[in-house]
Every structure is written in C-alpha cells, then in structure tokens.
Design a protein around this motif. Structure first.
Motif, PDB file in Angstrom:
ATOM      1  N   ALA A   1       0.970  -1.146   0.077  1.00 17.40           N
ATOM      2  CA  ALA A   1       0.436  -0.355   0.323  1.00 17.40           C
ATOM      3  C   ALA A   1       0.307   0.897  -0.410  1.00 17.40           C
ATOM      4  N   GLY A   2       0.561   2.470  -0.595  1.00 11.82           N
ATOM      5  CA  GLY A   2       1.449   3.766  -0.584  1.00 11.82           C
ATOM      6  C   GLY A   2       1.061   4.530  -0.011  1.00 11.82           C
ATOM      7  N   PHE A   3       1.595   5.674   0.285  1.00  7.75           N
ATOM      8  CA  PHE A   3       1.099   6.719   1.249  1.00  7.75           C
ATOM      9  C   PHE A   3       1.224   7.576   0.750  1.00  7.75           C
ATOM     10  N   GLY A   4       0.134   7.965   0.561  1.00 11.79           N
ATOM     11  CA  GLY A   4       0.339   9.653   0.735  1.00 11.79           C
ATOM     12  C   GLY A   4       1.027  11.050  -0.086  1.00 11.79           C
ATOM     13  N   SER A   5       1.526  11.847   0.188  1.00 14.06           N
ATOM     14  CA  SER A   5       2.744  12.885   0.163  1.00 14.06           C
ATOM     15  C   SER A   5       2.264  13.044   1.806  1.00 14.06           C
ATOM     16  N   SER A   6       3.992  13.137   2.299  1.00 16.67           N
ATOM     17  CA  SER A   6       4.112  13.344   3.170  1.00 16.67           C
ATOM     18  C   SER A   6       4.642  14.915   3.914  1.00 16.67           C
ATOM     19  N   PRO A   7       3.654  15.624   4.294  1.00 25.88           N
ATOM     20  CA  PRO A   7       4.381  16.757   5.131  1.00 25.88           C
ATOM     21  C   PRO A   7       5.192  16.946   5.644  1.00 25.88           C
ATOM     22  N   LEU A   8       6.110  18.390   5.696  1.00 27.95           N
ATOM     23  CA  LEU A   8       7.075  18.539   6.083  1.00 27.95           C
ATOM     24  C   LEU A   8       6.585  19.477   7.628  1.00 27.95           C
ATOM     25  N   ALA A   9       6.937  19.566   9.306  1.00 31.76           N
ATOM     26  CA  ALA A   9       6.827  20.144   9.826  1.00 31.76           C
ATOM     27  C   ALA A   9       8.176  20.354  10.904  1.00 31.76           C
ATOM     28  N   THR A  10       8.307  22.010  11.409  1.00 30.81           N
ATOM     29  CA  THR A  10       9.125  22.009  11.917  1.00 30.81           C
ATOM     30  C   THR A  10       9.144  22.353  13.278  1.00 30.81           C
ATOM     31  N   GLY A  11       9.632  21.974  14.372  1.00 29.95           N
ATOM     32  CA  GLY A  11       9.385  22.100  15.959  1.00 29.95           C
ATOM     33  C   GLY A  11      11.103  22.819  16.416  1.00 29.95           C
ATOM     34  N   THR A  12      10.298  24.148  16.952  1.00 33.71           N
ATOM     35  CA  THR A  12      11.436  24.645  17.829  1.00 33.71           C
ATOM     36  C   THR A  12      10.808  24.334  19.322  1.00 33.71           C
ATOM     37  N   HIS A  13      12.646  24.619  19.309  1.00 32.01           N
ATOM     38  CA  HIS A  13      13.544  23.866  20.926  1.00 32.01           C
ATOM     39  C   HIS A  13      12.789  25.656  21.714  1.00 32.01           C
ATOM     40  N   LEU A  14      12.137  25.274  22.528  1.00 35.25           N
ATOM     41  CA  LEU A  14      11.559  26.853  23.236  1.00 35.25           C
ATOM     42  C   LEU A  14      12.630  27.059  24.296  1.00 35.25           C
ATOM     43  N   GLY A  15      13.434  26.356  24.580  1.00 37.75           N
ATOM     44  CA  GLY A  15      14.429  26.945  25.042  1.00 37.75           C
ATOM     45  C   GLY A  15      14.255  26.972  26.893  1.00 37.75           C
ATOM     46  N   THR A  16      15.382  26.949  27.543  1.00 36.71           N
ATOM     47  CA  THR A  16      15.338  27.032  29.001  1.00 36.71           C
ATOM     48  C   THR A  16      16.038  25.819  29.824  1.00 36.71           C
ATOM     49  N   THR A  17      14.829  24.738  29.367  1.00 34.36           N
ATOM     50  CA  THR A  17      15.441  24.210  30.690  1.00 34.36           C
ATOM     51  C   THR A  17      15.400  22.281  29.798  1.00 34.36           C
TER      52      THR A  17
ATOM     53  N   THR B   1       2.905  19.789  15.221  1.00 34.21           N
ATOM     54  CA  THR B   1       1.978  19.496  14.831  1.00 34.21           C
ATOM     55  C   THR B   1       1.871  19.493  13.196  1.00 34.21           C
ATOM     56  N   ILE B   2       1.678  18.117  12.684  1.00 35.03           N
ATOM     57  CA  ILE B   2       1.610  17.882  11.248  1.00 35.03           C
ATOM     58  C   ILE B   2       0.703  17.574  10.807  1.00 35.03           C
ATOM     59  N   THR B   3      -0.023  18.729   9.444  1.00 40.67           N
ATOM     60  CA  THR B   3      -1.416  18.612   9.478  1.00 40.67           C
ATOM     61  C   THR B   3      -0.943  17.715   8.072  1.00 40.67           C
ATOM     62  N   ILE B   4      -1.737  16.531   7.699  1.00 37.20           N
ATOM     63  CA  ILE B   4      -1.631  15.525   6.883  1.00 37.20           C
ATOM     64  C   ILE B   4      -3.287  16.019   5.885  1.00 37.20           C
ATOM     65  N   THR B   5      -2.966  16.180   4.460  1.00 32.92           N
ATOM     66  CA  THR B   5      -4.069  17.273   3.711  1.00 32.92           C
ATOM     67  C   THR B   5      -4.362  15.223   2.756  1.00 32.92           C
ATOM     68  N   ASP B   6      -3.185  15.112   2.482  1.00 28.42           N
ATOM     69  CA  ASP B   6      -3.265  13.759   1.963  1.00 28.42           C
ATOM     70  C   ASP B   6      -3.810  13.150   2.452  1.00 28.42           C
ATOM     71  N   THR B   7      -5.079  12.194   2.821  1.00 32.63           N
ATOM     72  CA  THR B   7      -4.964  11.301   3.660  1.00 32.63           C
ATOM     73  C   THR B   7      -5.342   9.993   3.303  1.00 32.63           C
ATOM     74  N   ASP B   8      -4.956   9.757   1.772  1.00 33.66           N
ATOM     75  CA  ASP B   8      -5.186   8.732   1.581  1.00 33.66           C
ATOM     76  C   ASP B   8      -6.804   7.746   1.264  1.00 33.66           C
ATOM     77  N   SER B   9      -7.936   9.007   0.538  1.00 28.60           N
ATOM     78  CA  SER B   9      -9.534   8.327   0.832  1.00 28.60           C
ATOM     79  C   SER B   9      -9.482   7.285   2.146  1.00 28.60           C
ATOM     80  N   MET B  10      -9.317   7.783   3.349  1.00 30.51           N
ATOM     81  CA  MET B  10      -9.298   7.003   4.496  1.00 30.51           C
ATOM     82  C   MET B  10     -10.803   8.061   4.836  1.00 30.51           C
ATOM     83  N   ALA B  11     -11.533   6.655   5.376  1.00 29.19           N
ATOM     84  CA  ALA B  11     -12.678   6.280   5.723  1.00 29.19           C
ATOM     85  C   ALA B  11     -12.176   5.528   6.974  1.00 29.19           C
ATOM     86  N   ALA B  12     -14.080   6.015   7.737  1.00 37.57           N
ATOM     87  CA  ALA B  12     -14.049   5.181   8.834  1.00 37.57           C
ATOM     88  C   ALA B  12     -14.028   3.460   8.821  1.00 37.57           C
TER      89      ALA B  12
END
Length: 168
Positions: A100-116, A124-135
């Motif tokens: 089974a093939g995967f839909g496109s894989s969007p990227l997201a960058t997380g930034t370390h908020l520092g101090t600790t 959060t990564i938002t996947i818009t290509d859900t490969d025709s996902m259904a319940a």
C-alpha cells in the motif's frame, strides 16, 4: 461536529527492514519512568517509525498529527518531522496490503523553546492527503525525522503521537 483523538504509544511502533529506525528508550526519571523513541540527530539519515490505527468515526478533512518530543540534551534548535498515511478499506479496495502506498508526507518544524533541558514540546503536522481515509479503514501512519535539515544534533525522544480529526 466533534474532534476525535487517538493516542499512539512509542511501544506500539513498528519498524521496516531496510530503513533506519529510532531506538526504543526507557529512562528512569526521578518520579516515573519515561519511555520513547530516540530519533538520531547525528548525520543525515532519516529514521522511520510506523503505527497501525483505525480512523474510528472519521468524517472528512485533514488528519492532525501531534508529535510529543524532547531533546535528549541542549536547550535550543529545530527538529524537522514528516508524516504520511496509507489506508485500505477492507472488502472494497483491491490494493495489495503489503505494498500500500503512502500519500504525500508534509513537513513540520518544531522549535526547542529553550530554558530547560528535556523540556516536552509538541509539533503538529497537518496531513491533507489522507489516502481516501474512511471510518473503519485499516491505516498506517509513517513518522520520520530528517536530521539533515534540522539543527538539534542530539537525539530527539518521541514520547507519544496523537492523531485528531473531525467526525463530520
């Protein structure tokens, strides 16, 4: 309209032969053990983890993937994540479950908020290509870290992955 959430634990992850994968870690914290997947920050090789899930009560729209993580050391930098989904509807789709093939894989960058050091973060990564996902589908989530484009050179520990989507 309601938002459905699913929790994916690091202990439930699967790994594919031939692809680099994160190490399962368990750290004895001061007050509780902490488990996670240690995605390597050294070098340029992406590491992959997979989870199987069923989109219970999925209605339509995007799939949100919250990656809960902390850097094993350091208090600054960025980490680049990618996620994709493959779905098959039993008794309907004619696709081979083993290829089974995967839909496109969007990227997201997380930034370390520092101090600790070892501060918990959410990317959060938002996947818009859900490969025709259904319940009721049989679905697989693929999560990858791309250390060649991020700036945290230490391991990044994923303590959980949370999925959310609309039921309408």
């Amino acid at each position: 309209m309601a938002i459905v959430e699913q929790y994916l634990a690091p202990e439930e992850a699967a790994f594919r032969t031939g692809l680099a994968f994160p190490q399962m870690v368990r750290v004895e914290g001061t007050n509780q053990p902490v488990t996670g997947l240690a995605f390597d920050g050294a070098g340029t090789t992406s590491e992959y983890a997979f989870w199987k899930f069923s989109p219970f009560k999925y209605g339509s729209g995007n799939l949100s993937v919250d990656v809960i993580w902390y850097a094993a050391s350091g208090t600054s930098g960025t980490v680049d994540w990618a996620a994709g989904v493959a779905c098959i509807t039993p008794n309907t789709d004619t696709e081979d479950v083993q290829s089974a093939g995967f839909g496109s894989s969007p990227l997201a960058t997380g930034t370390h908020l520092g101090t600790t050091a070892r501060r918990l973060h959410k990317t959060t990564i938002t996947i818009t290509d859900t490969d025709s996902m259904a319940a009721g589908d049989e679905c697989w989530l693929r999560l990858a870290r791309n250390p060649s484009t991020d700036s945290i050179t230490a391991d990044v520990i994923v303590t959980s992955v949370r999925l959310s989507y609309s039921d309408t």
